[in-house]
Scaffold this motif. Structure first.
Motif, short mmCIF file in Angstrom:
data_model
loop_
_atom_site.label_atom_id
_atom_site.label_comp_id
_atom_site.label_asym_id
_atom_site.label_seq_id
_atom_site.Cartn_x
_atom_site.Cartn_y
_atom_site.Cartn_z
N GLN A 33 0.84 -1.18 0.00
CA GLN A 33 0.00 0.00 0.00
C GLN A 33 0.88 1.24 0.00
OE1 GLN A 33 -3.63 0.53 2.55
NE2 GLN A 33 -2.26 1.82 3.72
N PRO A 34 0.67 2.18 -0.90
CA PRO A 34 1.50 3.38 -0.92
C PRO A 34 1.40 4.14 0.40
CG PRO A 34 0.19 3.20 -2.92
CD PRO A 34 -0.32 2.17 -1.98
N ALA A 35 2.50 4.78 0.80
CA ALA A 35 2.51 5.52 2.05
C ALA A 35 1.51 6.67 2.05
CB ALA A 35 3.92 6.06 2.31
N SER A 36 1.20 7.21 0.87
CA SER A 36 0.28 8.34 0.80
C SER A 36 -1.13 7.98 1.23
CB SER A 36 0.25 8.90 -0.63
OG SER A 36 -0.20 7.90 -1.53
N HIS A 92 1.45 9.63 -16.90
CA HIS A 92 2.47 10.07 -15.95
C HIS A 92 1.89 10.33 -14.56
CE1 HIS A 92 5.24 10.62 -19.29
NE2 HIS A 92 4.28 11.29 -19.92
N ALA A 93 0.58 10.58 -14.50
CA ALA A 93 -0.03 10.99 -13.24
C ALA A 93 0.24 10.01 -12.11
CB ALA A 93 -1.54 11.18 -13.43
N ARG A 94 0.20 8.73 -12.40
CA ARG A 94 0.33 7.75 -11.33
C ARG A 94 1.75 7.63 -10.80
NH1 ARG A 94 0.05 5.09 -16.41
NH2 ARG A 94 1.43 3.29 -16.63
N PHE A 95 2.73 8.24 -11.49
CA PHE A 95 4.11 8.19 -11.02
C PHE A 95 4.50 9.46 -10.27
CE2 PHE A 95 3.98 5.63 -14.95
CZ PHE A 95 4.30 4.41 -14.41
N GLY A 96 3.61 10.45 -10.24
CA GLY A 96 3.92 11.69 -9.55
C GLY A 96 4.86 12.58 -10.34
N GLY A 97 5.05 12.33 -11.60
CA GLY A 97 5.93 13.13 -12.45
C GLY A 97 6.09 12.49 -13.80
N ALA A 146 13.31 22.92 -9.55
CA ALA A 146 12.53 23.99 -10.16
C ALA A 146 11.22 24.16 -9.40
CB ALA A 146 12.24 23.65 -11.62
N VAL A 147 10.56 25.31 -9.58
CA VAL A 147 9.32 25.58 -8.86
C VAL A 147 8.27 24.51 -9.14
CG1 VAL A 147 7.36 27.15 -8.66
CG2 VAL A 147 9.68 28.06 -8.68
N GLY A 148 8.05 24.22 -10.43
CA GLY A 148 7.04 23.22 -10.77
C GLY A 148 7.38 21.85 -10.21
N GLU A 149 8.68 21.53 -10.20
CA GLU A 149 9.13 20.25 -9.65
C GLU A 149 8.82 20.17 -8.16
OE1 GLU A 149 13.30 17.66 -9.55
OE2 GLU A 149 13.29 19.77 -10.13
N ALA A 150 9.03 21.28 -7.44
CA ALA A 150 8.73 21.30 -6.01
C ALA A 150 7.24 21.10 -5.76
CB ALA A 150 9.20 22.63 -5.40
N PHE A 151 6.40 21.75 -6.55
CA PHE A 151 4.96 21.55 -6.43
C PHE A 151 4.61 20.07 -6.64
CE2 PHE A 151 4.49 26.13 -6.72
CZ PHE A 151 3.31 26.38 -6.05
N ASP A 152 5.19 19.47 -7.66
CA ASP A 152 4.88 18.08 -7.97
C ASP A 152 5.32 17.14 -6.85
OD1 ASP A 152 3.79 18.80 -10.40
OD2 ASP A 152 5.62 18.42 -11.54
N LYS A 153 6.50 17.39 -6.28
CA LYS A 153 7.02 16.50 -5.24
C LYS A 153 6.21 16.63 -3.95
CE LYS A 153 11.74 16.08 -7.00
NZ LYS A 153 13.18 16.39 -6.81
N VAL A 154 5.80 17.83 -3.61
CA VAL A 154 4.97 18.01 -2.42
C VAL A 154 3.61 17.37 -2.64
CG1 VAL A 154 3.75 19.73 -1.02
CG2 VAL A 154 6.16 20.06 -1.59
N ALA A 155 3.04 17.54 -3.82
CA ALA A 155 1.75 16.91 -4.12
C ALA A 155 1.86 15.39 -4.04
CB ALA A 155 1.26 17.33 -5.50
N LYS A 156 2.97 14.86 -4.51
CA LYS A 156 3.17 13.41 -4.45
C LYS A 156 3.26 12.94 -3.01
CE LYS A 156 6.10 9.70 -6.29
NZ LYS A 156 7.26 9.38 -7.16
N ALA A 157 3.97 13.70 -2.16
CA ALA A 157 4.08 13.33 -0.76
C ALA A 157 2.73 13.34 -0.06
CB ALA A 157 5.05 14.29 -0.05
#
Length: 826
Positions: A254-257, A495-500, A627-638
Motif C-alpha cells: 500500500q502506498p505511504a500516501s 504520468h499521473a500515477r508516477f507523480g511526475g 525547479a518551482v514546478g518540480e517542487a509543487f509536484d514533489k509536495v503533491a506526491k508526498a
C-alpha cells in the motif's frame, strides 16, 4: 500506395536505426523482387539523428533520384535501442507525411536473419540481438534457398544467460549458427556453453537491403494500417522500468500516501483519470463488479480473484476514477500473441461517458508493450451497447459459443488487431495510437481560386512542433503571427500515477501521437482558409523545439520535423523551448518590446532573465536544485494528491490560511538571483511525517497555502529587485507555473504599486504548446536563420541558443485559438 508485388517498378526507401548500424537502401521493387540501386549503410553509434536524412538524400542522389521519386518508405521497428528505433520511425513518419506515400514497418530481427541469408548461410540460424541490461532479443530462423523463415510468432526479450540455457537444451543445438549484435557482448557465454558455429561478425548487424528482402518474403505480413504512418510503431517487448516497478508496488504494498489521503492517487484532478489497478482499489472494484451482475445468472468475480490477478505476470488491469472514486475497470492477460480481455465493467451511473473506450485503450496499449498483436474478448449476444462499442473500436466476430452464458445466451468471440481504432477527435487530449483522420494517403480536395489566393496572401505559413516534455503539440502561424491551428496531445494520464513525467513513457507517446497531431493541425489550418487541409507545399518552413527538455522526447519532434523537411524541401528552423515561453507573453501584450525582466517558472526551469533585446538574454539567476514546478509536484506526491501538483495544490491553497504554518524562504536574502526549492520541499515532507507520527490530521488547505506562499514570496521578492536594478518598466512571466493564480496576482499587486506593467500569458498559452514555438520560428524565418538537416536535439541548450535578434514579429487582430469555445446548446 506502393504494392510490393506490383508489376510496375516502384522506388522503396528503407531505413533502420535500431542498432549501431545506420541501415539505408534505395531499391526498385517489381514483381515481388527488389533491385538495390544505392546503399548508405554505415556504423553510426549515437549519431543516427544527425546523419539519417542526409544519408537518405545522398543515397537517392547517387542514382539521380530525389525524394519526389520515392513511392514508399520502409522502416525498421526494432526491437533494439529504444531511442534509436524511435529516431528511425519518427523520421520515416515525417518523410511519409510530406510525401503522402505509404510507410511500412519491418522487424530488425528479421533483417539480421536475411543478412545471413544473403551471405549464403543455410540451415538453422539463431539471432541474439542486444537488448541492453544483460538481455537479448532471441529468434530462431530456418534458412533455405527460398529465404529466411521464422520459427516463432513474435519478438521477445530474455536474459542473456537464460537464452544460452534455453538454446543449450534444444535437441538440434549443434545445428545452430549464431548471429546478432548481442554476440559482441555475450559471445563468450555461448562459447562456454559449447556453441561453436558463429556467423562472421560482419553479418551481425542489419542492412537496408536485408530489411527490404524481409518484407518481400512470401510469409511476411505488412504492418497494420496498410501503409498508414500513424500505425507504424516500435516493437516493444516490455513495459518501461517505471511501469514494471509500479506493477510490483501496486500488487504488493500500500502506498505511504494512503495514510494521509485514504486512497491511492486520489484528488489528482477534478476530471476523470485512469491508472493501473492496485490492491487498494479491490473493495471498490468488487462492489462495482457485484452491482453490475446483480439480478443476473452470471457469477461476479470476488475480491480475492482480482487480488490473484494483480499478482500474476503478463496481466494488465486498469481503473477509471473520479477524485479517487472508482467508476470502472478493465483487464486481461497475455496468451501467446493475443491479449485476452476478461473484464470491462463501468458503474451504472457513469456509463456512456467514454470510460470503457479509455480503459480498453490503456489495457491494449499494455498488451502492445507485451508484444501482443491482437486482443480478444467475449460478449453476450444481445448486449447491443457493448457490441456497438467493440465494433467501433475495430473488434470483429470470429466465433460463437452457443448457450455459454447462464440463461442460454450465446457468447460472441471478438478479436481486433492492435492498436485499436480510436476516434481521431481524441488526439487533442489522449494520444493513443490510432489511424489517420482519413484514409491514407490523405489527398487534399480541389481548391477554388479564392482559397488558393487566401493561402498565398497569408504570407509565410510556419508549421511548428513542440515535444520537449509530455505534450505533443503543433501549430500553424501565418506571416503576421496569427495562430491558424493549435493542437496539443497530452500523455498526462500515463504520468499521473508516477507523480511526475517518466521520460521513457513520454518518448513512446510522442511517437504514437505525432502523425495524428500533424494531420489535425494541417486540417485546422486548412479550415481557416475554407478548404479541408493544408499541404506541405503551402508551408514556408518547419520550426521545431530542439531543446532544452527530455532528450528522448525532443528527438522524436526533431526527427519528424527533419523528415518533413527532407521530403518537402522546406527549410528547418531550430527553436529554443525557453524562448518560446518568453514569446507566449506576446499573446497577452502584442506591443511588448525589450528591455524587460522575465521570470521563467516551470517543472524543469526556474530563472530570472533580463531581456535586453529579442534574442539577447542575460540570465540573472537560476535554481540551484529543484525547479518551482518540480517542487509543487514533489509536495503533491508526498501528500498523495496526484500529478501535476501545481493545479491541485493551488485549489487547496485558495481555501487555506497561508500563515498557518511557517516554512522557510530559502535564499530570500542571498543578495543574488539564485533560487533553492529543495530545502522547502524537505521542510514540508518533514512536517507531514511529524504530524503523522503525532497522530494529528493534516489540514491540506492550510499546508498547501503555507507552502505556496513560501514559494511565491521568494519569487516575487527577487523579481522586484531585478526590475529595480535593471530599470525595467515591464515584467513578464512564462512557463507552466505562470498559470498559478496566486503567483499571477502577487506579481500584479506588488508591481502595480511600483508602476511596472506586468504581462502574464493567457492560461491556455502557459503550458507547452506549438503556437509559442511558431512565433519564435516566424521571427527566425524572417531573419533567414535556418538549421541544417544534421540538427540534433540538445537537452541542455541555454536560453539564446538558435536565437536571432532581428525582425521582431508584430501582431494584428485577435488570436482566436485563445478565446474560450462557446458552450454547446442543450
Amino acid at each position: 500506395m506502393i504494392d510490393i508485388s506490383a508489376q510496375s517498378p516502384q522506388v522503396l526507401l528503407a531505413l533502420d536505426t535500431s542498432t549501431d548500424m545506420l541501415a539505408c537502401a534505395v531499391t526498385r521493387v517489381q514483381d515481388g523482387t527488389a533491385k538495390v540501386l544505392a546503399t548508405g549503410d554505415h556504423l553510426c553509434r549515437r549519431h543516427a539523428n544527425e546523419e539519417l536524412v542526409n544519408t537518405a538524400l545522398k543515397a537517392l542522389g547517387q542514382v539521380g533520384l530525389g525524394m519526389a521519386d520515392v513511392d514508399g518508405v520502409l522502416v525498421g521497428r526494432g526491437p533494439g535501442s529504444f531511442t534509436g528505433v524511435r529516431i528511425g520511425i519518427a523520421t520515416a513518419k515525417g518523410l511519409a507525411c510530406a510525401l503522402r506515400k505509404p510507410l511500412y514497418g519491418a522487424s530488425t530481427l528479421d533483417a539480421v536473419a536475411w543478412v545471413a541469408w544473403d551471405a549464403g548461410v543455410r540451415g538453422k540460424l539463431a539471432v541474439a540481438n542486444d537488448a541492453m541490461r544483460g538481455e537479448v532479443y532471441p529468434g530462431i530462423y530456418v534458412l533455405d534457398d527460398a529465404g529466411a523463415h521464422r520459427t516463432f510468432a513474435s519478438e521477445t526479450v530474455a536474459k542473456a544467460d537464460a537464452c544460452v540455457q534455453a538454446w543449450s537444451q534444444l535437441s538440434d543445438r549443434d545445428e545452430l549458427t549464431l548471429t546478432g549484435n548481442g554476440l559482441f557482448k555475450y559471445r563468450s557465454r555461448f562459447e562456454d556453453a559449447g556453441f561453436q558455429d558463429f556467423a562472421d561478425e560482419k553479418l551481425w548487424l542489419p542492412t537496408g537491403q536485408a530489411l527490404v528482402e524481409s518484407v518481400l518474403a512470401p510469409d511476411w505480413q505488412p504492418a497494420v494500417g496498410d501503409g498508414d504512418p500513424a500505425l507504424v510503431l516500435p516493437i516493444y517487448t516490455r513495459l518501461s522500468d517505471a511501469e514494471e516497478n509500479e506493477r510490483k508496488r501496486l500488487g504488493l504494498a500500500q502506498p505511504a500516501s494512503v495514510a494521509i489521503t485514504g486512497v491511492d492517487d486520489a484528488l489528482a484532478n477534478a476530471h476523470l483519470q485512469v491508472r493501473p489497478m492496485s490492491v487498494n482499489d479491490l473493495d471498490q472494484v468488487a462492489r462495482i463488479e457485484a452491482a453490475a451482475y446483480e439480478g443476473s445468472a452470471h457469477t461476479p468475480w470476488t475480491r480475492n480473484q482480482f487480488y490473484d490477478e494483480l499478482s500474476q505476470p503478463d496481466r494488465s488491469w486498469w481503473v477509471a476514477h473520479d477524485q479517487g472514486v472508482i467508476t470502472g475497470f478493465a483487464g486481461g492477460q497475455l496468451a501467446g500473441s493475443d491479449f485476452e480481455i476478461t473484464e470491462v465493467v463501468v458503474a451504472a451511473d457513469h456509463r456512456r461517458r467514454g470510460i470503457a473506450s479509455r480503459l480498453l485503450a490503456r489495457v491494449t496499449y499494455d498488451a502492445q508493450m507485451l508484444n501482443a498483436s491482437t486482443a480478444s474478448l467475449e460478449v453476450a449476444d444481445g448486449n447491443d451497447p457493448a457490441l456497438a462499442l467493440y465494433r467501433r473500436l475495430g473488434f470483429q466476430q470470429v466465433g460463437r459459443r452457443p448457450g455459454y452464458y447462464p440463461g442460454g445466451a450465446d457468447a460472441l468471440i471478438m478479436r481486433a488487431t492492435l492498436p485499436l481504432m480510436v476516434d481521431s477527435a481524441l488526439v487533442r487530449q489522449h494520444p493513443e495510437p490510432h489511424a489517420s483522420i482519413r484514409p491514407w494517403p490523405i489527398q487534399a480536395a480541389p481548391r477554388t481560386a479564392q482559397q488558393s489566393a487566401a493561402i498565398a496572401d497569408a504570407g509565410p505559413l510556419i508549421l511548428s512542433i513542440e515535444s520537449s516534455c509530455d505534450e505533443t503539440a503543433m501549430a500553424v502561424v501565418d506571416g503576421e503571427g496569427q495562430v491558424l491551428a493549435n493542437v496539443v496531445a497530452t500523455s498526462i494520464d500515463f504520468h499521473a500515477r508516477f507523480g511526475g513525467v517518466v521520460p521513457e513513457i513520454a518518448s513512446r507517446k510522442h511517437v504514437e501521437a505525432i502523425v495524428g497531431v500533424y494531420e489535425e493541425a494541417m486540417a485546422q489550418a486548412g479550415r481557416h482558409f475554407g478548404c479541408d487541409t493544408l499541404e506541405p507545399a503551402d508551408l514556408a518552413a518547419v520550426g521545431v523545439t530542439a531543446g532544452p527538455g527530455l532528450v528522448g522526447a525532443l528527438v522524436v519532434g526533431v526527427a519528424f520535423a527533419k523528415g518533413l523537411c527532407a521530403a518537402s524541401g522546406l527549410p528547418l528552423i531550430a527553436v529554443n523551448h525557453l524562448e518560446g515561453h518568453l514569446f507566449a507573453n506576446l499573446f497577452q501584450t502584442p506591443d511588448l518590446e525589450p528591455p524587460f525582466v522575465a521570470s521563467l517558472v516551470s517543472g524543469g526551469n526556474t530563472m530570472l532573465v533580463h531581456v535586453r533585446d529579442w534574442g539577447d538574454y542575460e540570465v540573472l539567476g537560476t535554481t540551484i536544485d529543484d525547479a518551482v514546478g518540480e517542487a509543487f509536484d514533489k509536495v503533491a506526491k508526498a501528500l498523495g494528491l496526484g500529478y501535476p501538483g501545481g493545479p491541485v495544490i493551488s485549489r487547496y491553497a485558495a481555501k487555506g490560511n497561508k500563515k498557518a504554518i511557517h516554512f522557510p524562504r530559502a535564499m530570500m536574502h542571498s543578495g543574488d538571483y539564485r533560487f533553492s526549492l529543495s530545502g522547502l520541499k524537505t521542510a514540508v515532507i518533514t512536517y507531514i511525517e511529524c504530524e503523522n507520527k503525532a497522530g494529528r490530521p493534516i489540514n491540506l488547505p492550510d499546508l498547501a497555502a503555507s507552502f505556496e506562499a513560501a514559494v511565491i514570496d521568494v519569487q516575487v521578492a527577487k523579481a522586484i529587485t531585478a526590475v529595480e536594478q535593471t530599470g525595467s518598466s515591464d515584467f513578464c512571466v512564462g512557463g507552466g507555473v505562470a498559470a498559478n493564480p496566486q503567483l499571477r496576482e502577487a506579481y500584479r499587486r506588488k508591481f502595480g504599486r511600483r508602476g511596472v506593467r506586468v504581462t502574464v500569458p493567457p492560461l491556455k498559452a502557459c503550458g507547452d504548446n506549438g503556437a509559442m514555438i511558431g512565433l519564435v520560428a516566424l521571427r527566425s524565418y524572417k531573419a533567414g536563420l535556418f538549421a541544417d538537416l544534421s540538427l540534433d536535439a540538445n537537452p541542455n541548450s541555454k536560453l539564446g541558443d538558435w536565437s536571432c535578434s532581428q525582425h521582431p514579429v508584430t501582431w494584428h487582430g485577435t488570436q482566436d485559438w485563445l478565446q474560450p469555445k462557446p458552450k454547446p446548446s442543450k
